[in-house]
Design an enzyme around this catalytic site. Structure first.
Site, PDB file in Angstrom:
ATOM      1  N   ASN A  60       1.789  10.525   6.582  1.00 39.76           N
ATOM      2  CA  ASN A  60       1.031   9.881   7.253  1.00 39.76           C
ATOM      3  C   ASN A  60       1.215   9.687   8.885  1.00 39.76           C
ATOM      4  OD1 ASN A  60      -1.192   8.109   7.740  1.00 39.76           O
ATOM      5  ND2 ASN A  60      -0.515   6.314   6.258  1.00 39.76           N
TER       6      ASN A  60
ATOM      7  N   TYR B  66       0.787  -1.175   0.030  1.00 42.93           N
ATOM      8  CA  TYR B  66       0.010   0.160   0.033  1.00 42.93           C
ATOM      9  C   TYR B  66       0.914   1.144  -0.028  1.00 42.93           C
ATOM     10  CZ  TYR B  66      -3.058   3.688   1.670  1.00 42.93           C
ATOM     11  OH  TYR B  66      -3.815   4.846   1.590  1.00 42.93           O
TER      12      TYR B  66
ATOM     13  N   ARG C  48     -13.528  27.003  49.870  1.00 45.46           N
ATOM     14  CA  ARG C  48     -13.554  25.901  50.805  1.00 45.46           C
ATOM     15  C   ARG C  48     -13.346  24.473  50.024  1.00 45.46           C
ATOM     16  NH1 ARG C  48     -18.294  23.633  53.608  1.00 45.46           N
ATOM     17  NH2 ARG C  48     -19.374  25.671  52.868  1.00 45.46           N
TER      18      ARG C  48
ATOM     19  N   GLN D  60     -18.523  28.731  57.763  1.00 48.29           N
ATOM     20  CA  GLN D  60     -17.769  28.212  56.904  1.00 48.29           C
ATOM     21  C   GLN D  60     -17.651  29.151  55.689  1.00 48.29           C
ATOM     22  OE1 GLN D  60     -19.051  23.525  56.727  1.00 48.29           O
ATOM     23  NE2 GLN D  60     -20.724  24.711  56.416  1.00 48.29           N
TER      24      GLN D  60
ATOM     25  N   ASN E 186       1.277   4.252   7.992  1.00 50.68           N
ATOM     26  CA  ASN E 186       0.755   3.066   7.429  1.00 50.68           C
ATOM     27  C   ASN E 186       1.326   2.748   6.270  1.00 50.68           C
ATOM     28  OD1 ASN E 186      -0.935   0.872   7.459  1.00 50.68           O
ATOM     29  ND2 ASN E 186      -2.179   2.184   6.021  1.00 50.68           N
TER      30      ASN E 186
ATOM     31  N   ASN F 126     -13.922   5.917   3.053  1.00 49.05           N
ATOM     32  CA  ASN F 126     -12.675   5.193   3.692  1.00 49.05           C
ATOM     33  C   ASN F 126     -12.254   5.522   5.119  1.00 49.05           C
ATOM     34  OD1 ASN F 126     -10.413   3.330   3.649  1.00 49.05           O
ATOM     35  ND2 ASN F 126      -9.122   5.180   3.410  1.00 49.05           N
TER      36      ASN F 126
ATOM     37  N   GLU G  86     -13.147  11.131   2.547  1.00 49.91           N
ATOM     38  CA  GLU G  86     -12.390  10.115   1.731  1.00 49.91           C
ATOM     39  C   GLU G  86     -13.234   8.899   1.036  1.00 49.91           C
ATOM     40  OE1 GLU G  86      -9.969   7.856  -0.305  1.00 49.91           O
ATOM     41  OE2 GLU G  86      -9.333   7.348   2.064  1.00 49.91           O
TER      42      GLU G  86
ATOM     43  N   LYS H  20     -14.285  46.954  38.131  1.00 51.92           N
ATOM     44  CA  LYS H  20     -15.505  46.677  37.636  1.00 51.92           C
ATOM     45  C   LYS H  20     -15.637  46.368  36.077  1.00 51.92           C
ATOM     46  CE  LYS H  20     -19.215  48.897  38.922  1.00 51.92           C
ATOM     47  NZ  LYS H  20     -19.979  48.046  39.460  1.00 51.92           N
TER      48      LYS H  20
END
Length: 718
Positions: A262, A110, A356, A350, A386, A489, A486, A458
């Protein structure tokens, strides 16, 4: 990756079996390697990143490349040299020779003898011409020449991609000559950067379109453009000459064009840059959260190790330990404790969630970012093209390592983490500028004498809302928007580079937010300094006036009102200075009202003696207030002038805190100062200075200096 002392026939360090067909490594699935890479603290890892980033040479050998090395080469141009490991030459040559020999033998492979993708049923024996056609049809990008919009990939991202592509090709599974990698390295070392299109890749099959422009430069395509070290535009011939590549343009051999394009290097290269900065920014956010707790008079118990140990998450435990270290011994924490002791009802029991629960909020983001970092580092050390050439088994393997899913997924996750950090920062900022929540700081952090002509931060708060909104939008995933491409594919594809680009945008916005927040925190620190000096002079003045007016009667005898002084000073101690200081003796402001309240209460308790003018407390109130109105405004102004001239009676307590290096950097190194309506300088000008320092890395050392004494562990539970 499994590593054996004796490499395979490709000459690389990777092997699959031990000769008996059995796996030769008990970590054959690499989970152990992945787990080992997460050992130690995140902060230690960041320190290693910084150390690597500052090295003058990046050696490339197909393994061990880090995101910090990618960032160093990408951002420092000729300041960092790229060196190729000579020992990789044999494996590279072996795979290149195999491709040529295979084609000469008539083997069908390929991309060597076939067409590409959905048209791989086509055949040719013109291997070199096929590679040139591959580069030609992939040069499909748009640069927007002659328009205002830039459609060119940033210089740094292109350099990152070039470095990563060299590293993957050096492993010797791609069928390409060593000389081509040497040429790319020369372009890097001479700061010559080919122009790549910003868009046009789906990162499967790799980053085909952008990488084809790197290949186009190497073969001397007439449409190839590069940027030289001085910003000049170069054609391919000029680029080769300037880089000192004397061999001339390359005539591609079979598979070499495919080997160049690739791969996932553009997506993973940009991801490396984004993650390098993100790792630094998340440490900064931990420190900023601690400073936020300091200036907000927060209660430090939210960092107690037992709380976080019981939750088990390492990111949370480390974030809490870092904040605990910053707050341990802090003057502001000690002062806040006194406030809580004097009047436990002055503020909620708290602190609000943005303070916290900041370790619980940031901890998972740290873990996500660390995991993404390791995923990208595995990717930039992977063979991503590939087919793969397995010389040892005399075969070409047709697979899908070009699928950049690790990039897309890790970048989506990183972007979500960045958005969460920004959300916390905005919540903290909103509390800081709101006088209903900020425990005595002025509204909008105004620093002027006249708050009616000073609206402080502000505009910055509005900008922060804008930044945060855009950041939350960017948190949306990219990888779920895949389109079949493509001729069906490439029917699933990673969108890795798109996700990396969006993450790089998110990093920029987080830097905008971080710089704005840091400037606001420095403003708050200075306001606490002013507050302490003003409160001191108000207490002294009230005490002096009380002694002068309330101690004795008209005939010199001790007066019952002398017992009022302690309660009067308690009023000053408890009252927020900025609630009255612009007009301290105004009858409509709380100070004078509450001082009068004390005197009236004492007068009511004085009973029958109020009928006698010589013992009446009530009749002293007018004299006390008049004396105070005469003295206090002058004393307050004098203190303001002393602070402005750098001669305060009470020094700035930030010097006593572990967060001081960052404050000092912003104020002294960057030349910022307290913002007031009386001055011309705007908040944006100050934020710009900090933003520039976040972009060029100047903030790194002062940030790490805040933690230089941390031993990597939380304080013991006592």
């Amino acid at each position: 990756m499994m590593e054996l002392p004796n490499g395979n026939c490709n000459g690389s360090s990777l092997n699959v079996c031990n000769g008996n067909g059995n796996l030769s490594n008990n970590d054959s699935l690499n989970w152990g390697m992945a787990a080992d890479s997460m050992r130690g603290s995140h902060l230690d890892e960041v320190k290693r990143m910084v150390e690597e980033y500052r090295k003058a040479v990046v050696p490339l050998g197909g393994k061990g490349l880090t995101i910090s090395q990618v960032a160093a080469v990408a951002t420092q141009n000729t300041g960092v040299a790229v060196e190729l490991a000579e020992e990789t030459r044999y494996a590279v040559k072996a795979s290149s020779d195999w491709v040529v020999d295979s084609m000469n033998k008539g083997t069908d492979s390929y991309g060597v003898t076939t067409g590409f993708g959905a048209t791989s049923h086509r055949r040719t024996k013109q291997g070199g011409a096929l590679q040139n056609e591959l580069i030609r049809f992939l040069n499909a990008g748009i640069f927007g020449n002659g328009t205002e919009s830039t459609q060119t990939l940033p210089h740094t991202a292109t350099r990152a991609a070039m470095l990563v592509r060299i590293n993957t090709l050096l492993q010797g599974y791609s069928g390409i000559r060593f000389e081509i990698m040497e040429a790319i390295a020369k372009f890097l070392n001479h700061n010559i950067t080919p122009c790549l299109p910003l868009r046009g890749t789906i990162t499967a099959s790799g980053d085909l379109v952008p990488l084809s422009y790197v290949a186009g430069l190497l073969i001397g395509r007439p449409n190839s453009k590069s940027i030289g070290p001085n910003g000049q535009i170069l054609n391919a011939k000029e680029a080769f000459q300037l880089a000192g590549i004397e061999t001339g343009f390359f005539e591609l051999q079979p598979k070499e064009g495919l080997a160049l394009v690739n791969g996932t290097a553009v997506g993973s290269g940009l991801a490396s840059l984004a993650l390098f900065e993100t790792n630094l920014l998340v440490v900064l956010s931990e420190i900023l959260s601690a400073i936020f707790a300091e200036v907000m008079q927060g209660k430090p118990e939210f960092t107690d190790h037992l709380t976080h140990k019981l939750k088990h998450h390492p990111g949370q435990i480390e974030a809490a330990a870092i904040m605990e270290h910053i707050l341990d011994g802090s003057y502001y924490v000690k002062a806040a404790q006194k406030v809580h002791d004097i009047d436990p009802l002055q503020k909620p029991k708290q602190d609000r969630y943005a303070l916290r629960t900041s370790p619980q909020w940031l901890g998972p983001q740290i873990e996500v970012i660390r995991n993404a970092t390791k995923m990208i580092e595995r990717e930039i050390n992977s063979v991503n093209d590939n087919p793969l050439i397995d010389v040892s088994r005399n075969k070409a393997l047709h697979g899908g390592n070009f699928q950049g899913t690790p990039i897309g997924v890790s970048m989506d996750n990183t972007r979500l983490a960045i958005a969460s950090i920004g959300k916390l920062m905005f919540a903290q900022f909103s509390e800081l500028v709101n006088d209903f929540y900020n425990n005595g700081l002025p509204s909008n952090l105004t620093g002027s004498r006249n708050p009616s002509l000073d609206y402080g931060f502000k505009g910055a708060e509005i900008a922060m809302a804008s930044y945060c909104s855009e950041l939350q939008y960017l948190a949306n995933p990219v990888t779920n928007h895949v389109q079949s491409a493509e001729q069906h594919n490439q029917d699933v594809n990673s969108l890795g580079l798109i996700s990396s680009r969006k993450t790089a945008e998110a990093v920029e916005i987080l830097k905008l937010m971080s710089s704005t927040f840091l400037v606001a925190l420095c403003q708050a620190i200075d306001l606490r300094h002013i507050e302490e000096n003003l409160k001191s002079v108000v207490k002294n003045t009230v005490s002096q006036v009380a002694k002068r007016v309330l101690t004795v009667g008209v005939n010199g005898e001790l007066h019952p009102s002398r017992f009022c002084e302690k309660d009067l000073l308690n009023v000053v101690e408890r009252e927020y200075v900025f609630a009255y200081i612009d007009d301290p003796c105004s009858a409509t402001y709380p100070l004078m009202q509450k001082l009068r309240h004390v005197l009236v209460d004492h007068a009511l308790e004085n009973g029958d003696r109020e009928g006698n003018s010589s013992t009446s407390i009530f009749q002293k109130i007018g004299a006390f207030e008049q004396e105070l109105k005469t003295l206090l405004p002058k004393e307050v102004e004098s203190v303001r002038v002393d602070v402005e001239n750098g001669n305060p009676a009470v020094p700035n307590r930030i010097i006593e805190c572990r967060s001081y290096p960052l404050y000092k950097f912003v104020r002294e190194n960057l030349g910022t100062s307290l913002l007031t309506g009386e001055k011309i300088r705007s908040p944006g000008e100050e934020c710009d200075k900090v933003f520039a320092a976040l972009c060029d890395g100047r903030f790194i050392d002062p940030m790490l200096d805040c933690l230089k004494e941390w031993n990597g562990a939380p304080l013991p539970i006592c």
